[in-house]
Design a protein around this motif. Structure first.
Motif, PDB file in Angstrom:
ATOM      1  N   ILE A   1       0.856  -1.179   0.000  1.00  0.00           N
ATOM      2  CA  ILE A   1       0.000   0.000   0.000  1.00  0.00           C
ATOM      3  C   ILE A   1       0.897   1.235   0.000  1.00  0.00           C
ATOM      4  O   ILE A   1       1.940   1.269   0.659  1.00  0.00           O
ATOM      5  N   GLU A   2       0.484   2.248  -0.770  1.00  0.00           N
ATOM      6  CA  GLU A   2       1.252   3.488  -0.807  1.00  0.00           C
ATOM      7  C   GLU A   2       0.845   4.380   0.369  1.00  0.00           C
ATOM      8  O   GLU A   2      -0.331   4.507   0.698  1.00  0.00           O
ATOM      9  N   TYR A   3       1.844   5.024   0.963  1.00  0.00           N
ATOM     10  CA  TYR A   3       1.578   5.910   2.107  1.00  0.00           C
ATOM     11  C   TYR A   3       2.703   6.930   2.196  1.00  0.00           C
ATOM     12  O   TYR A   3       3.886   6.579   2.211  1.00  0.00           O
ATOM     13  N   GLU A   4       2.315   8.192   2.206  1.00  0.00           N
ATOM     14  CA  GLU A   4       3.261   9.298   2.326  1.00  0.00           C
ATOM     15  C   GLU A   4       4.395   9.199   1.306  1.00  0.00           C
ATOM     16  O   GLU A   4       5.579   9.411   1.615  1.00  0.00           O
ATOM     17  N   GLY A   5       4.027   8.855   0.077  1.00  0.00           N
ATOM     18  CA  GLY A   5       4.988   8.847  -1.015  1.00  0.00           C
ATOM     19  C   GLY A   5       5.881   7.631  -1.099  1.00  0.00           C
ATOM     20  O   GLY A   5       6.778   7.577  -1.950  1.00  0.00           O
ATOM     21  N   LYS A   6       5.638   6.651  -0.238  1.00  0.00           N
ATOM     22  CA  LYS A   6       6.436   5.422  -0.256  1.00  0.00           C
ATOM     23  C   LYS A   6       5.514   4.205  -0.392  1.00  0.00           C
ATOM     24  O   LYS A   6       4.325   4.287  -0.072  1.00  0.00           O
ATOM     25  N   LEU A   7       6.074   3.105  -0.870  1.00  0.00           N
ATOM     26  CA  LEU A   7       5.297   1.872  -0.987  1.00  0.00           C
ATOM     27  C   LEU A   7       5.667   0.953   0.162  1.00  0.00           C
ATOM     28  O   LEU A   7       6.820   0.494   0.270  1.00  0.00           O
ATOM     29  N   TYR A   8       4.699   0.690   1.039  1.00  0.00           N
ATOM     30  CA  TYR A   8       4.905  -0.196   2.176  1.00  0.00           C
ATOM     31  C   TYR A   8       4.567  -1.635   1.761  1.00  0.00           C
ATOM     32  O   TYR A   8       3.466  -1.906   1.281  1.00  0.00           O
ATOM     33  N   LEU A   9       5.523  -2.527   1.966  1.00  0.00           N
ATOM     34  CA  LEU A   9       5.357  -3.941   1.638  1.00  0.00           C
ATOM     35  C   LEU A   9       5.196  -4.726   2.934  1.00  0.00           C
ATOM     36  O   LEU A   9       6.067  -4.674   3.804  1.00  0.00           O
TER      37      LEU A   9
ATOM     38  N   HIS B   1       0.296 -21.289  12.190  1.00  0.00           N
ATOM     39  CA  HIS B   1      -0.132 -21.071  10.799  1.00  0.00           C
ATOM     40  C   HIS B   1      -0.909 -19.748  10.783  1.00  0.00           C
ATOM     41  O   HIS B   1      -2.127 -19.706  10.942  1.00  0.00           O
ATOM     42  N   PHE B   2      -0.154 -18.685  10.594  1.00  0.00           N
ATOM     43  CA  PHE B   2      -0.664 -17.328  10.795  1.00  0.00           C
ATOM     44  C   PHE B   2       0.130 -16.449   9.834  1.00  0.00           C
ATOM     45  O   PHE B   2       1.300 -16.137  10.074  1.00  0.00           O
ATOM     46  N   ARG B   3      -0.481 -16.081   8.675  1.00  0.00           N
ATOM     47  CA  ARG B   3       0.339 -15.482   7.620  1.00  0.00           C
ATOM     48  C   ARG B   3      -0.490 -14.714   6.594  1.00  0.00           C
ATOM     49  O   ARG B   3      -1.700 -14.738   6.599  1.00  0.00           O
ATOM     50  N   ASP B   4       0.245 -14.052   5.697  1.00  0.00           N
ATOM     51  CA  ASP B   4      -0.274 -13.425   4.473  1.00  0.00           C
ATOM     52  C   ASP B   4      -1.091 -12.154   4.748  1.00  0.00           C
ATOM     53  O   ASP B   4      -2.269 -12.064   4.394  1.00  0.00           O
ATOM     54  N   PRO B   5      -0.492 -11.124   5.342  1.00  0.00           N
ATOM     55  CA  PRO B   5      -1.248  -9.892   5.630  1.00  0.00           C
ATOM     56  C   PRO B   5      -1.654  -9.154   4.354  1.00  0.00           C
ATOM     57  O   PRO B   5      -0.837  -8.909   3.479  1.00  0.00           O
ATOM     58  N   LYS B   6      -2.933  -8.782   4.258  1.00  0.00           N
ATOM     59  CA  LYS B   6      -3.434  -7.933   3.171  1.00  0.00           C
ATOM     60  C   LYS B   6      -3.965  -6.649   3.805  1.00  0.00           C
ATOM     61  O   LYS B   6      -4.869  -6.681   4.634  1.00  0.00           O
ATOM     62  N   VAL B   7      -3.391  -5.516   3.383  1.00  0.00           N
ATOM     63  CA  VAL B   7      -3.653  -4.224   4.028  1.00  0.00           C
ATOM     64  C   VAL B   7      -4.485  -3.333   3.109  1.00  0.00           C
ATOM     65  O   VAL B   7      -4.282  -3.324   1.892  1.00  0.00           O
ATOM     66  N   TRP B   8      -5.426  -2.582   3.693  1.00  0.00           N
ATOM     67  CA  TRP B   8      -6.166  -1.570   2.951  1.00  0.00           C
ATOM     68  C   TRP B   8      -6.461  -0.396   3.876  1.00  0.00           C
ATOM     69  O   TRP B   8      -6.240  -0.465   5.082  1.00  0.00           O
ATOM     70  N   ARG B   9      -6.954   0.679   3.266  1.00  0.00           N
ATOM     71  CA  ARG B   9      -7.199   1.910   4.019  1.00  0.00           C
ATOM     72  C   ARG B   9      -8.649   2.325   3.904  1.00  0.00           C
ATOM     73  O   ARG B   9      -9.238   2.258   2.815  1.00  0.00           O
ATOM     74  N   GLU B  10      -9.241   2.731   5.013  1.00  0.00           N
ATOM     75  CA  GLU B  10     -10.557   3.351   5.028  1.00  0.00           C
ATOM     76  C   GLU B  10     -10.434   4.679   5.758  1.00  0.00           C
ATOM     77  O   GLU B  10     -10.171   4.698   6.963  1.00  0.00           O
ATOM     78  N   ASN B  11     -10.583   5.768   5.028  1.00  0.00           N
ATOM     79  CA  ASN B  11     -10.398   7.111   5.586  1.00  0.00           C
ATOM     80  C   ASN B  11      -9.006   7.229   6.211  1.00  0.00           C
ATOM     81  O   ASN B  11      -8.009   7.038   5.517  1.00  0.00           O
ATOM     82  N   ASP B  12      -8.927   7.491   7.506  1.00  0.00           N
ATOM     83  CA  ASP B  12      -7.622   7.648   8.143  1.00  0.00           C
ATOM     84  C   ASP B  12      -7.164   6.397   8.890  1.00  0.00           C
ATOM     85  O   ASP B  12      -6.197   6.453   9.670  1.00  0.00           O
ATOM     86  N   THR B  13      -7.842   5.290   8.670  1.00  0.00           N
ATOM     87  CA  THR B  13      -7.519   4.058   9.385  1.00  0.00           C
ATOM     88  C   THR B  13      -7.080   2.980   8.412  1.00  0.00           C
ATOM     89  O   THR B  13      -7.657   2.827   7.332  1.00  0.00           O
ATOM     90  N   PHE B  14      -6.054   2.214   8.812  1.00  0.00           N
ATOM     91  CA  PHE B  14      -5.593   1.077   8.024  1.00  0.00           C
ATOM     92  C   PHE B  14      -6.082  -0.212   8.683  1.00  0.00           C
ATOM     93  O   PHE B  14      -6.131  -0.317   9.914  1.00  0.00           O
ATOM     94  N   TYR B  15      -6.415  -1.182   7.841  1.00  0.00           N
ATOM     95  CA  TYR B  15      -6.822  -2.496   8.326  1.00  0.00           C
ATOM     96  C   TYR B  15      -5.985  -3.564   7.622  1.00  0.00           C
ATOM     97  O   TYR B  15      -5.510  -3.356   6.502  1.00  0.00           O
TER      98      TYR B  15
ATOM     99  N   VAL C   1      -8.281 -13.181  10.650  1.00  0.00           N
ATOM    100  CA  VAL C   1      -8.327 -12.222  11.757  1.00  0.00           C
ATOM    101  C   VAL C   1      -8.074 -10.819  11.221  1.00  0.00           C
ATOM    102  O   VAL C   1      -7.558 -10.628  10.119  1.00  0.00           O
ATOM    103  N   LEU C   2      -8.465  -9.824  12.044  1.00  0.00           N
ATOM    104  CA  LEU C   2      -8.427  -8.426  11.643  1.00  0.00           C
ATOM    105  C   LEU C   2      -7.530  -7.619  12.576  1.00  0.00           C
ATOM    106  O   LEU C   2      -7.585  -7.773  13.795  1.00  0.00           O
ATOM    107  N   TYR C   3      -6.708  -6.736  11.981  1.00  0.00           N
ATOM    108  CA  TYR C   3      -5.882  -5.790  12.728  1.00  0.00           C
ATOM    109  C   TYR C   3      -6.203  -4.372  12.268  1.00  0.00           C
ATOM    110  O   TYR C   3      -6.692  -4.157  11.158  1.00  0.00           O
ATOM    111  N   ARG C   4      -5.861  -3.400  13.134  1.00  0.00           N
ATOM    112  CA  ARG C   4      -6.129  -1.989  12.848  1.00  0.00           C
ATOM    113  C   ARG C   4      -4.880  -1.157  13.180  1.00  0.00           C
ATOM    114  O   ARG C   4      -4.144  -1.468  14.115  1.00  0.00           O
TER     115      ARG C   4
END
Length: 490
Positions: A111-119, A165-179, A194-197
């Motif tokens: 995901i892109e954030y503040e001009g950089k690509l976060y992997l 067996h806990f893997r493969d994070p997929k990140v997205w943004r809703e307004n000012d919050t990342f999930y 499972v969900l993280y914020r």
């Protein structure tokens, strides 16, 4: 050959150039190298990762073990493109060289954030007893293409109640919050997500398990991807451990989705319909999506599956990625269509039309090894009609429609060297239609077939001999009219 643990976990940086050159020579001598699909320079490719658009280019990484066609020490390999058609190899993106990814840089997203690509990725580690411990990790790419890993994982421990067996994070943004959604296995050996914020992409809070209507559904959910499309919420994932049911779930592992209301990030609940397979073919797994600059939701999948041997293994390489597909929603299901940019691959065009009645016909100049073809059938009273391709002598791959069963059938029982026979040689799905369109993308050792403009898709590897280039149209027990258009790609 049998691979020892030591061989599987060798680092490519520690291998001498002579060995690497010999491996590359074996790969290049393979008659099944693809012409327009992303494939590894050597070794094994699997899950697509970090699919994104950043600084004017598409970026796509994939899991890579460079030294052979086995699942060993995984790197992220980097490819990039300006048009989703021509891809440029950009080298290793993430190397497993830290304590938190010592046994592999596993799957994740970008995901892109503040001009950089976060992997975001899962760092795989093993202790002296070969017990797994996963870390969720971050690397950051600058506009120059330089990638640096953060020195500490963003999730160090697996939450209570789940296995390693806990893997493969997929990140997205809703307004000012990342999930982030992460694939997991409960302590009772059942799969879930499972969900993280987070507010800043670095500090994350465990929110809990996504509440779905699936109950017990396989023993592990890999490669989750949540997104919203046409006001629907879609959870895509790859559940392991489903038993075959009718025409469903015949591959070793499956990939699919549920669709319904948007995810409630407060209650973590997702109201949805039944689980639907994304692809009806033999070779499709671990898909990932992104949104491109003009707002299209685009999917790429691994054209392969774990634990399946391939004829290319003896040449030191395995697997490729699917073509990019644009997603939309129609009648409660995801529609997949090849992205329009792929039309740039088209070269010489050939067209034919006619009536088939209890016959099998071939046409001059209608043949090939690497091409795109659209064929439409209508006015049918034939019981079965369809196409044989990559055919010659006793070899053929068959896509057909059975008007009695109302099923599309892909048959690779005579496609050449065999693959995964333990899981069958035929795949079927129900399509109730009067007219049918088969849109084929045929490469040296694969086919992707889009049915009725993406209502269903069949993706499969095939391994015919080099000169098997015939295309045959047929109708059995009756007649059908058809028209076909083909574009050569080389």
């Amino acid at each position: 050959m049998g691979w020892t643990k030591e061989q599987r976990y060798r680092r490519v940086e520690d291998v001498n150039q002579v060995e690497l050159q010999n491996l590359q020579t074996r790969v290049n001598e393979c008659t099944w190298r693809q012409t327009f699909h992303i494939q590894p320079l050597s070794g094994l490719l699997n899950d697509p990762n970090g699919f994104s658009f950043y600084h004017g280019e598409y970026h796509l990484f994939y899991q890579w073990f460079p030294l052979g066609p086995v699942h060993g020490l995984k790197y992220w390999y980097h490819t990039k493109s300006k048009d989703l058609v021509s891809w440029e190899n950009a080298g290793i993106g993430i190397a497993p060289d830290d304590y938190y990814d010592s046994h592999g840089a596993y799957s994740g997203s970008a995901i892109e954030y503040e001009g950089k690509l976060y992997l975001f990725y899962t760092g795989n580690t093993r202790d002296e007893n070969w017990q797994r411990h996963p870390y969720q990790c971050i690397a950051i790419m600058e506009k120059t293409g330089q990638i640096e890993k953060l020195t500490h994982p963003f999730i160090r421990d697996v939450p209570e109640g789940y296995t390693n067996h806990f893997r493969d994070p997929k990140v997205w943004r809703e307004n000012d919050t990342f999930y982030a959604v992460i694939g997991a296995q409960r302590k009772d050996k059942t799969g879930c997500v499972v969900l993280y914020r987070s507010s800043n992409l670095v500090n994350w809070t465990f929110e809990g398990e996504l509440q779905t209507d699936l109950g017990t559904f396989g023993y592990m959910w890999e490669c989750p991807d949540y997104f919203e499309l046409q006001n629907y919420g879609v959870l895509m994932f790859s559940p392991q451990g489903l038993e075959p049911k009718g025409d469903l779930y015949h591959n070793i592992y499956q990939s699919g989705y549920v669709i319904g209301s948007k995810l409630d990030t407060i209650t973590h609940s997702l109201s949805h319909g039944s689980f639907q397979e994304l692809d009806r073919g033999f070779d499709f797994y671990a898909p990932q999506t992104m949104v491109n600059p003009d707002g299209r939701r685009i999917l790429v999948g691994w054209m392969g599956l774990p634990e399946i041997d391939l004829p290319t293994d003896k040449n030191g390489w395995a697997h490729c990625l699917t073509l990019p597909r644009e997603l939309s929603v129609r009648n409660g299901k995801l529609i997949q269509r090849p992205v329009q940019e792929l039309q740039a691959l088209r070269r010489q065009e050939t067209e034919v039309k006619g009536v088939l009645k209890n016959t099998k016909n071939m046409y001059e100049e209608f043949k090939g090894v690497s091409y795109e073809m659209v064929c439409e059938f209508e006015n049918n009273d034939a019981v079965v009609f369809g196409i044989e391709f990559r055919a010659g002598d006793d070899e053929k791959t068959v896509i057909k429609y059975d008007t009695v069963e109302k099923k599309v059938i892909l048959d690779r029982s005579s496609s050449g060297e065999t693959v995964g026979e333990a899981y069958g040689t035929i795949r079927k799905c129900f399509v109730n239609t009067k007219k049918i369109k088969f849109h084929l993308f045929v490469d040296t050792s694969s086919v992707e077939i889009f049915i009725n403009d993406g209502e269903e898709v069949f993706t499969s590897r095939i391994f015919p001999r080099e000169n098997r280039n015939e295309i045959r149209f047929f109708a059995l027990s009756g007649s059908t009219t058809f028209q076909a258009k083909k574009w050569s790609y080389v």
